[in-house]
Enzyme design. Structure first.
Site, PDB file in Angstrom:
ATOM      1  N   GLY A   1      -1.296  28.626  48.253  1.00  0.00           N
ATOM      2  CA  GLY A   1      -0.050  29.016  48.905  1.00  0.00           C
ATOM      3  C   GLY A   1       0.253  28.123  50.099  1.00  0.00           C
ATOM      4  O   GLY A   1      -0.594  27.352  50.566  1.00  0.00           O
ATOM      5  N   CYS A   2       1.477  28.254  50.618  1.00  0.00           N
ATOM      6  CA  CYS A   2       1.919  27.377  51.703  1.00  0.00           C
ATOM      7  C   CYS A   2       1.217  27.721  53.013  1.00  0.00           C
ATOM      8  O   CYS A   2       0.679  26.856  53.699  1.00  0.00           O
ATOM      9  CB  CYS A   2       3.428  27.470  51.855  1.00  0.00           C
ATOM     10  SG  CYS A   2       4.076  29.150  51.903  1.00  0.00           S
ATOM     11  N   TYR A   3       1.220  29.000  53.368  1.00  0.00           N
ATOM     12  CA  TYR A   3       0.524  29.421  54.585  1.00  0.00           C
ATOM     13  C   TYR A   3      -0.953  29.057  54.492  1.00  0.00           C
ATOM     14  O   TYR A   3      -1.591  28.645  55.469  1.00  0.00           O
ATOM     15  CB  TYR A   3       0.616  30.938  54.753  1.00  0.00           C
ATOM     16  CG  TYR A   3       1.917  31.455  55.290  1.00  0.00           C
ATOM     17  CD1 TYR A   3       2.455  30.974  56.478  1.00  0.00           C
ATOM     18  CD2 TYR A   3       2.612  32.476  54.633  1.00  0.00           C
ATOM     19  CE1 TYR A   3       3.638  31.490  56.987  1.00  0.00           C
ATOM     20  CE2 TYR A   3       3.798  33.002  55.139  1.00  0.00           C
ATOM     21  CZ  TYR A   3       4.310  32.505  56.323  1.00  0.00           C
ATOM     22  OH  TYR A   3       5.472  33.012  56.825  1.00  0.00           O
ATOM     23  N   THR A   4      -1.498  29.258  53.294  1.00  0.00           N
ATOM     24  CA  THR A   4      -2.917  29.066  53.087  1.00  0.00           C
ATOM     25  C   THR A   4      -3.328  27.614  53.257  1.00  0.00           C
ATOM     26  O   THR A   4      -4.309  27.309  53.936  1.00  0.00           O
ATOM     27  CB  THR A   4      -3.279  29.523  51.656  1.00  0.00           C
ATOM     28  OG1 THR A   4      -2.290  30.415  51.199  1.00  0.00           O
ATOM     29  CG2 THR A   4      -4.602  30.170  51.638  1.00  0.00           C
TER      30      THR A   4
ATOM     31  N   CYS B   1      -1.925  25.328  54.918  1.00  0.00           N
ATOM     32  CA  CYS B   1      -1.810  24.924  56.312  1.00  0.00           C
ATOM     33  C   CYS B   1      -2.934  25.529  57.162  1.00  0.00           C
ATOM     34  O   CYS B   1      -3.512  24.864  58.019  1.00  0.00           O
ATOM     35  CB  CYS B   1      -0.441  25.371  56.818  1.00  0.00           C
ATOM     36  SG  CYS B   1       0.180  24.434  58.222  1.00  0.00           S
TER      37      CYS B   1
END
Lengths: 347, 347, 347, 347
Positions: free
Chosen positions: D149-152, D154
């Site tokens: 995922g995107c949050y992950t 980062c």
């Protein structure tokens, strides 16, 4: 009618003072002070006031102003108010300083964080920190009010009750704050151009922002001991609004939502301008825009034994001009809500 | 206190009515009508009203509402108000309809442009077009006011005096309008998602937008003959604000700025809510945001013998809820500015 | 590899040249010229190029640059390129000037609209106007290319075929243009601050914008006679994108969509970078962002016997750096699409 | 040419896959799968691809797709990929799943956080977590890649080296993340309308966001033990970009910047897509927009003995489609940068 003078009327905070005071039944602006726009029509600088304000911008002469105004707002960068204030002036008028000059009690802390020699440290003991909901009684009799910063108001209001009641460990407090762009002021800087701010987010002043000691001083009063916090501001592409997301470890296992609510109720139970949100509701800056409200919400996280506290306010209102007017109302014994009753504007 | 009912209180225009009426000394909202949020707390739908509005959303039953309210605002899509209005209701309450149902005098034009059968054409002759600055006298005695559209208010106000005074050739009028996104409503549509609107601009409804006949009808009254205009709306990534840029050929060579100013002064000389800008100043939507003002400016172009007229207003205030409140004030003989005095909010 | 020098590499158009050329297989930037950032790392000025560009900013010395570069792009304000160009330089390198210095054939028109003495009018006859789709053949052999402005490219491309084919009356042309904010440049000005631009729209330069004579010159070539147009630019709160909405009266009744399409097909039939949209589709700036495309759509309005033509492009690409690279490709006999093939970025 | 199928091609992540793959020399999209737009032209759904993509949207039939495509990207909500995958399909094609279905090794954790029965837990052991810089070797031989995922991405990239090297106490990790709005998808929801998101910031999913266990799993691998973090996502009014601001207590006093840099260099020394910023530089999302880069910066705070780590990436590129293409490049033995070399787009 209370006669009001504004030093720095052509900055964003100054212009917001004008907006709020135009709506105030007991106050009248008699001096629009400015450095850059002297002799120009105020409404040419802020055209929203076309046909509403006929005044011309005057200089920042506090001595003359003190003769005409019962209260002077200084909405200027740090250093100016301290360089102008004097006993003579304070005998004639009250000062509500929106800059940082009289916020910190310890002159050394001021000089270290602002990298500036303080020009009038003799007034530090007398100055009252104008966070209305916490220090209302002291404000009443003050001659010199240090109006809190935007980040600071939001951070202190959200954390003070938890620390005061011993619900969290002050040493674990981390404050991650997100600010609009009007807080950066109206100075012409590349970094604040539309194309530089729009479509981006960044942190700045990490581990060194000047609002840190102000937050620490007041959370320290709540804790009854010195407190050190991590404070990180961010720049968000929007005109108004500050959101604080604060983290702290709970001082004991098993604290309930009711415990937390009670701490807030105890601190802010009857406060009109502080809205304690219902369970599970996160504050959003859009719901306070244009108003003097601070919305506070929280979430307990049993997995990490932490609490996440969130608060939102409009940086130009409760974070600057609105709280300044609230302070004026307190100083002059008026209804504290006068001029500040408008509901938030959405969308 | 005037008792007010709102049908469609949970749309953006309805929510703006709430904001303005909370600030109105002579009015009180007794019915928050909604289709989608019946039985929910109004402040849960618009959290800016948390602790300011305690009411629950009710349905859109105009009959019951008419028994409790002295005036009903219908802030709903076209078709609804016409389907609800009746003699019985109009005997009990006044109606200010923010939809298009009673704006056009010719039912055929309505049915053609809206592609909808009109449910109550018998009230078209009686309905008064609520463009306050032009039709104030007629509004005073009305039972049913057709509150103008946002594009329409801005377009008519900017062009009416020029056509009335014969300064421009009505056949050459071209209106290029730019609108914020709140005008598109709060319905969940892909085209209005943040990522679809942000960082873009487009025209839509080219040569076919429904506000066209409304503009033509009233410019026709000014001209004393039928008028056809080109009208092109555009969607701009901002929350509030409409800007109209209109073009027309001057009816004769050598018209001076003074001639044009005189036409505007004649039409709007004493009008509080219309601000004729100083020479060379272009209106900007930011200077009217949150207020009921319409700012008008113009530029003569001798090279092309045309005039460019520009006007800016806040679509939710002067373009919807503000003008509706202004109409209410006229209907009930109040100060026309009541509830509408706040200065524009900037930034 | 073609060696490239850029004067004004630290402005927005210059930075976009860098982005496109980094992606270009046959070109290599050997000189990053700047006035304000000499000796600083280019990637410190534009951090998107961190680890992609190691170069240091150098001055704007065109003579030295001409010894190292086969082509020089001047992405600077008007006046600079004309003051630097010389026969000696043109013998060594080709110049693609992104400023206005060599766009207008008539030096008097230049000096009147730009209020500036032209420093090198002797090169005006030789300079080729670099609107690739219209003047490709002339560009091929040029030493000095005057790269068109952003408003101009969009306006001319959308109207040229209609005027060329006699479908509209040139005297009736009105161009209402909407621009992003990067077009205002990276200079530190209050009017371009985030809070001043965000949430607002305004016209500026009404009846006097400097792109007007450039548009008129080229539409005049299409018409075979002098043409005067109304041109009004607007500032929109977005980073990139220009939308032109142009109006003109049809030269005869009964023109069909097919007639119009044929005019466009004839002009742009095989052009990769011009996309003629399908019927009823309005161009939107979001669909061209980051790319070299110009999207064109139109709508006939039989009610007013007018046509509304719309075109969208990215001001920094087709409106500046992209077209400049396209011109370079033509000058050096490369595939015209080299470095410019990327699809538009959405959202 | 590698034949590619996309399930969910009409979502934002799917559309970004198309953009990147159009620029990829070794891949060709043979199937544009969609649920809502079957039989419509893909370029009618995303007009940026007008004249660039001629294909028609097809359904989400993975079986048929597996016969035509060598690799299938599933850019759909959680649950779909797991319900479609089978041994038969995995024998024919490789799957890169952009949903959460195969990211968590522990099926119970998945079912608890996603409140969903996992349809194919038998493939969890085989699936490889596609965080390229950490798990490149494992990815090479995979049939099924779980794209992070995107949050992950980062969060893990910014914290992994510090935990791995024992520089921070994992129990103190707090991650405050700020996301654009495209991450919320293209579904028509009121909360994602322009006027709801614009001019506001809020936290959401506090102490319960589904990316939390994914972050904890991988930081746990670094720590060699179970880790629990506080993770708070926020919604920011911008189209693209994620910023993570993470806090952790240093494991010992006196750690130097050099110590920290060494940890990052050791982990990412040769990585093209990870840019370790220079001292004192904070990452900003604008500097990575449109690219596959992750920019990482940090600041030591001796006052609190904490480190503040910051990272920025484009959620649709490195946070979704870009990393998916990077995974495809690894799977097929191509240059890992193919299709991903474009510099970030600014402004």
């Amino acid at each position: 009618m209370i006669k009001v003078g504004i030093i720095g009327a052509t900055g964003y905070a100054g212009a917001e003072l004008v907006r709020l005071l135009l709506n105030h039944k007991e106050a009248e602006i008699v001096w629009y002070g400015s450095r850059s726009y002297v002799d120009q029509k105020y409404a040419d600088v802020y055209r929203n006031y076309f046909q509403l304000v006929d005044n011309i911008c005057r200089d920042d002469n506090m001595e003359k102003m003190a003769e005409q105004a019962e209260v002077v707002f200084t909405a200027t960068p740090q250093g100016l108010c301290a360089s102008l204030v004097s006993e003579e002036i304070l005998k004639k008028t009250k000062i509500i300083d929106l800059s940082a000059d009289f916020r910190l009690k310890d002159v050394n802390v001021y000089e270290e964080w602002y990298n500036l020699k303080h020009a009038a440290p003799q007034y530090l003991p007398e100055a009252v920190y104008g966070l209305c909901e916490l220090y209302r009684e002291k404000i009443k009799g003050a001659r010199l009010v240090a109006n809190p910063g935007c980040y600071t108001t939001c951070s202190i209001l959200s954390l003070y009750p938890l620390i005061k009641e011993g619900l969290v460990d002050p040493a674990t407090v981390i404050i991650d704050a997100k600010s609009d762009t009007s807080g950066a002021g109206r100075g012409a800087k590349v970094q604040n151009l539309f194309c530089e701010v729009n479509e981006s987010i960044k942190a700045y002043g990490v581990a060194g922002h000047r609002h840190t000691p102000e937050i620490e001083e007041h959370l320290g009063y709540a804790a009854g001991k010195e407190v050190r916090v991590s404070f990180t501001p961010h720049l968000v592409p929007m005109n108004r609004g500050i959101l604080v997301t604060a983290y702290a470890s709970l001082s004991k296992q098993g604290l309930s939502e009711e415990d937390v609510k009670n701490a807030y109720r105890k601190a802010y139970g009857g406060e009109f301008f502080i809205r304690l949100l219902e369970e599970g509701v996160c504050p959003e800056t859009r719901w306070v825009e244009g108003s003097n409200f601070t919305d506070i919400g929280f979430k307990l996280d049993p997995r990490t034994n932490r609490i996440v506290v969130m608060a939102a306010l409009d940086n130009l209102v409760k974070g600057a001009a609105g709280q300044a007017v609230q302070n004026m109302n307190i100083l002059f014994g008026l209804d504290e809500k006068e001029g500040l009753r408008s509901a938030p504007v959405f969308p």
